[in-house]
Write a protein that holds these residues in place. Structure first.
Motif, PDB file in Angstrom:
ATOM      1  N   LEU A  50      55.081  34.852 -39.921  1.00 42.69           N
ATOM      2  CA  LEU A  50      53.642  34.781 -39.659  1.00 42.69           C
ATOM      3  C   LEU A  50      52.867  35.712 -40.592  1.00 42.69           C
ATOM      4  O   LEU A  50      51.818  35.349 -41.124  1.00 42.69           O
ATOM      5  N   GLY A  51      53.402  36.923 -40.784  1.00 41.93           N
ATOM      6  CA  GLY A  51      52.759  37.849 -41.705  1.00 41.93           C
ATOM      7  C   GLY A  51      52.751  37.316 -43.123  1.00 41.93           C
ATOM      8  O   GLY A  51      51.741  37.404 -43.832  1.00 41.93           O
ATOM      9  N   ALA A  52      53.879  36.731 -43.547  1.00 41.38           N
ATOM     10  CA  ALA A  52      53.985  36.187 -44.897  1.00 41.38           C
ATOM     11  C   ALA A  52      53.077  34.969 -45.084  1.00 41.38           C
ATOM     12  O   ALA A  52      52.566  34.736 -46.186  1.00 41.38           O
ATOM     13  N   LEU A  53      52.858  34.203 -44.032  1.00 43.63           N
ATOM     14  CA  LEU A  53      51.930  33.069 -44.119  1.00 43.63           C
ATOM     15  C   LEU A  53      50.519  33.558 -44.441  1.00 43.63           C
ATOM     16  O   LEU A  53      49.810  32.940 -45.249  1.00 43.63           O
ATOM     17  N   GLY A  54      50.114  34.652 -43.820  1.00 45.47           N
ATOM     18  CA  GLY A  54      48.800  35.215 -44.117  1.00 45.47           C
ATOM     19  C   GLY A  54      48.700  35.680 -45.554  1.00 45.47           C
ATOM     20  O   GLY A  54      47.695  35.438 -46.244  1.00 45.47           O
ATOM     21  N   VAL A  55      49.749  36.350 -46.036  1.00 41.57           N
ATOM     22  CA  VAL A  55      49.780  36.828 -47.429  1.00 41.57           C
ATOM     23  C   VAL A  55      49.710  35.661 -48.404  1.00 41.57           C
ATOM     24  O   VAL A  55      48.951  35.683 -49.374  1.00 41.57           O
ATOM     25  N   THR A  56      50.509  34.636 -48.150  1.00 40.78           N
ATOM     26  CA  THR A  56      50.593  33.514 -49.088  1.00 40.78           C
ATOM     27  C   THR A  56      49.320  32.670 -49.057  1.00 40.78           C
ATOM     28  O   THR A  56      48.918  32.096 -50.074  1.00 40.78           O
ATOM     29  N   LEU A  57      48.649  32.624 -47.893  1.00 42.87           N
ATOM     30  CA  LEU A  57      47.389  31.892 -47.786  1.00 42.87           C
ATOM     31  C   LEU A  57      46.308  32.571 -48.632  1.00 42.87           C
ATOM     32  O   LEU A  57      45.584  31.915 -49.387  1.00 42.87           O
ATOM     33  N   ILE A  58      46.224  33.891 -48.518  1.00 40.62           N
ATOM     34  CA  ILE A  58      45.235  34.638 -49.301  1.00 40.62           C
ATOM     35  C   ILE A  58      45.552  34.555 -50.790  1.00 40.62           C
ATOM     36  O   ILE A  58      44.659  34.352 -51.622  1.00 40.62           O
ATOM     37  N   TYR A  59      46.826  34.671 -51.136  1.00 42.63           N
ATOM     38  CA  TYR A  59      47.203  34.607 -52.549  1.00 42.63           C
ATOM     39  C   TYR A  59      46.953  33.212 -53.119  1.00 42.63           C
ATOM     40  O   TYR A  59      46.446  33.061 -54.231  1.00 42.63           O
ATOM     41  N   GLY A  60      47.314  32.198 -52.353  1.00 46.07           N
ATOM     42  CA  GLY A  60      47.191  30.835 -52.863  1.00 46.07           C
ATOM     43  C   GLY A  60      45.758  30.377 -53.039  1.00 46.07           C
ATOM     44  O   GLY A  60      45.470  29.581 -53.927  1.00 46.07           O
ATOM     45  N   ILE A  61      44.836  30.886 -52.202  1.00 44.67           N
ATOM     46  CA  ILE A  61      43.448  30.412 -52.251  1.00 44.67           C
ATOM     47  C   ILE A  61      42.521  31.425 -52.909  1.00 44.67           C
ATOM     48  O   ILE A  61      41.669  31.065 -53.728  1.00 44.67           O
ATOM     49  N   LEU A  62      42.688  32.708 -52.578  1.00 48.10           N
ATOM     50  CA  LEU A  62      41.796  33.729 -53.127  1.00 48.10           C
ATOM     51  C   LEU A  62      42.356  34.401 -54.374  1.00 48.10           C
ATOM     52  O   LEU A  62      41.674  35.226 -54.991  1.00 48.10           O
ATOM     53  N   ARG A  63      43.605  34.101 -54.711  1.00 42.53           N
ATOM     54  CA  ARG A  63      44.199  34.500 -55.987  1.00 42.53           C
ATOM     55  C   ARG A  63      44.460  36.000 -56.128  1.00 42.53           C
ATOM     56  O   ARG A  63      44.350  36.559 -57.200  1.00 42.53           O
ATOM     57  N   PHE A  64      44.797  36.678 -55.036  1.00 46.04           N
ATOM     58  CA  PHE A  64      45.204  38.077 -55.183  1.00 46.04           C
ATOM     59  C   PHE A  64      46.125  38.472 -54.029  1.00 46.04           C
ATOM     60  O   PHE A  64      46.137  37.834 -52.971  1.00 46.04           O
ATOM     61  N   SER A  65      46.905  39.523 -54.256  1.00 49.63           N
ATOM     62  CA  SER A  65      47.815  40.050 -53.241  1.00 49.63           C
ATOM     63  C   SER A  65      47.068  41.092 -52.413  1.00 49.63           C
ATOM     64  O   SER A  65      46.611  42.098 -52.954  1.00 49.63           O
ATOM     65  N   ASN A  66      46.962  40.839 -51.131  1.00 50.66           N
ATOM     66  CA  ASN A  66      46.167  41.685 -50.247  1.00 50.66           C
ATOM     67  C   ASN A  66      47.017  42.822 -49.679  1.00 50.66           C
ATOM     68  O   ASN A  66      47.756  42.641 -48.714  1.00 50.66           O
ATOM     69  N   PHE A  67      46.887  44.013 -50.269  1.00 50.01           N
ATOM     70  CA  PHE A  67      47.675  45.148 -49.811  1.00 50.01           C
ATOM     71  C   PHE A  67      47.124  45.744 -48.512  1.00 50.01           C
ATOM     72  O   PHE A  67      47.754  46.629 -47.929  1.00 50.01           O
ATOM     73  N   ALA A  68      45.972  45.287 -48.075  1.00 46.63           N
ATOM     74  CA  ALA A  68      45.423  45.741 -46.791  1.00 46.63           C
ATOM     75  C   ALA A  68      45.961  44.910 -45.629  1.00 46.63           C
ATOM     76  O   ALA A  68      45.546  45.099 -44.480  1.00 46.63           O
ATOM     77  N   HIS A  69      46.877  44.006 -45.910  1.00 46.96           N
ATOM     78  CA  HIS A  69      47.374  43.067 -44.902  1.00 46.96           C
ATOM     79  C   HIS A  69      48.008  43.799 -43.713  1.00 46.96           C
ATOM     80  O   HIS A  69      47.690  43.510 -42.554  1.00 46.96           O
ATOM     81  N   GLY A  70      48.909  44.727 -43.989  1.00 49.08           N
ATOM     82  CA  GLY A  70      49.601  45.435 -42.916  1.00 49.08           C
ATOM     83  C   GLY A  70      48.657  46.241 -42.043  1.00 49.08           C
ATOM     84  O   GLY A  70      48.769  46.229 -40.804  1.00 49.08           O
ATOM     85  N   ASP A  71      47.707  46.950 -42.664  1.00 50.00           N
ATOM     86  CA  ASP A  71      46.791  47.770 -41.874  1.00 50.00           C
ATOM     87  C   ASP A  71      45.768  46.927 -41.129  1.00 50.00           C
ATOM     88  O   ASP A  71      45.256  47.352 -40.088  1.00 50.00           O
TER      89      ASP A  71
END
Length: 337
Positions: free
Chosen positions: A27-48
């Motif tokens: 589930l966490g990785a789905l959020g990361v991959t969704l942001i990366y795939g559409i917004l084009r960046f790796s969100n390091f604020a994901h965990g917090d």
């Protein structure tokens, strides 16, 4: 009987914990991959952000419990998920408006977004600590076990007992419901198809009349939902401490990259792969081997453990490095990182 005892030990200490942990990572990785795939960046604020959303869930849960509201035998925290997702979505949308939108208009390089997300990470961390503190919190109530060790032993007559916590079953079940709902949304609804089109070819999507700001808002709202659900399930299954969510950022990113960053199916597969690898490498296999091969003497003090549990996150790091070196697009061929 020895084979059955070995199977019970494997289920109890490897398969069930890894399945629950894998669902949380997926589930966490789905959020990361969704942001990366559409917004084009790796969100390091994901965990917090996961930590912040889970803190909201805990506070709302305490409020509901104080009012005597309960959904026994399920955890009360489930009732707090929807308002917590809404509040977290508002926070990430405000963050996007104040921070990321400026860089989108400037068409900044992805590394600029990454550095901005690191700044957001520290702000989120501070907000979470102000909101709930730094100490460990527990929010699990309701039935604790679906199957307990004593009852299982009495039913089967086996030496080993099987324990299945209600939070583990809830984690896996709810995670799969959320995953199915997400895939249905992306593949069957007009908004989901617009998000996929925007991800595949931004320029062509704009020519087709797709509103980019609407796609961005939907992405953040869905990502917020995934973050809050993943964080809450992790807190229910284990315990809640804000720093823990910074620590699991590495396994979450490893899961997303192993599966193929930008590929939702890969994020799910990567989550379970990383989880089972971590648990299998750090579990002492001496009891399983003792049942399967009673003639084998591993030697005094030999637990047949490849790595200690303190090296759990090192497993994710090694997997991440290997994938980046030999298959940077991941197992399911996501976007190259």
């Amino acid at each position: 009987m020895d084979i059955l005892n070995a199977l019970v030990v494997f289920l109890n200490f490897v398969f069930i914990p890894a399945a629950a942990y894998g669902a949380q990572l997926a589930l966490g990785a789905l959020g990361v991959t969704l942001i990366y795939g559409i917004l084009r960046f790796s969100n390091f604020a994901h965990g917090d952000t996961m930590a912040f959303g889970t803190a909201i869930v805990i506070l709302l849960t305490w409020g509901l419990q104080a009012l005597g509201v309960s959904i026994q035998p399920l955890p009360t925290a489930l009732l707090a998920l929807v308002p917590a997702i809404a509040l977290t979505a508002v926070l990430v949308l405000v963050t996007d408006r104040l921070v990321y939108r400026f860089y989108r208009k400037q068409k900044a390089a992805p590394i600029i977004f990454v550095m901005a997300s690191v700044g957001v990470m520290f702000v989120m961390n501070g907000l979470t600590r102000l909101l709930i503190g730094v100490n460990e919190q527990r929010m699990d109530d309701g039935a604790r076990f679906i199957i307990d060790v004593r009852t299982f032993r009495e039913m089967t007559g086996l030496t080993e007992g099987l324990a299945l916590r209600s939070t583990q079953a809830l984690t896996v079940g709810l995670a799969f419901v959320v995953m199915i709902a997400l895939f249905w949304f992306l593949n069957r609804t007009r908004s989901g198809k617009a998000m996929r089109a925007y991800s595949d070819n931004e320029d062509l999507a704009l020519l087709s009349g797709i509103d980019p700001e609407r796609v961005v808002r939907l992405t953040w709202i869905i990502a917020a939902g995934l973050m809050v659900i993943a964080g809450s399930l992790y807190g229910l299954d284990k315990s809640y401490r804000p720093f823990n969510y910074f620590q699991i950022l590495l396994p979450i990113f490893a899961a997303a990259i192993v599966g193929g960053l930008g590929n939702p199916l890969g994020a799910i597969a990567g989550g379970f792969l990383v989880a089972f690898s971590e648990v299998a490498v750090t579990y002492p296999w001496v009891r399983v081997v003792g049942y399967l091969a009673p003639w084998y003497d591993p030697g005094q003090g030999n637990l047949m453990q490849l790595l200690g549990t303190e090296y759990k996150f090192a497993v994710s790091f090694v997997i991440l490095i290997v994938v980046l070196l030999f298959r940077p697009t991941g197992l399911f061929r996501g976007k190259s990182v």
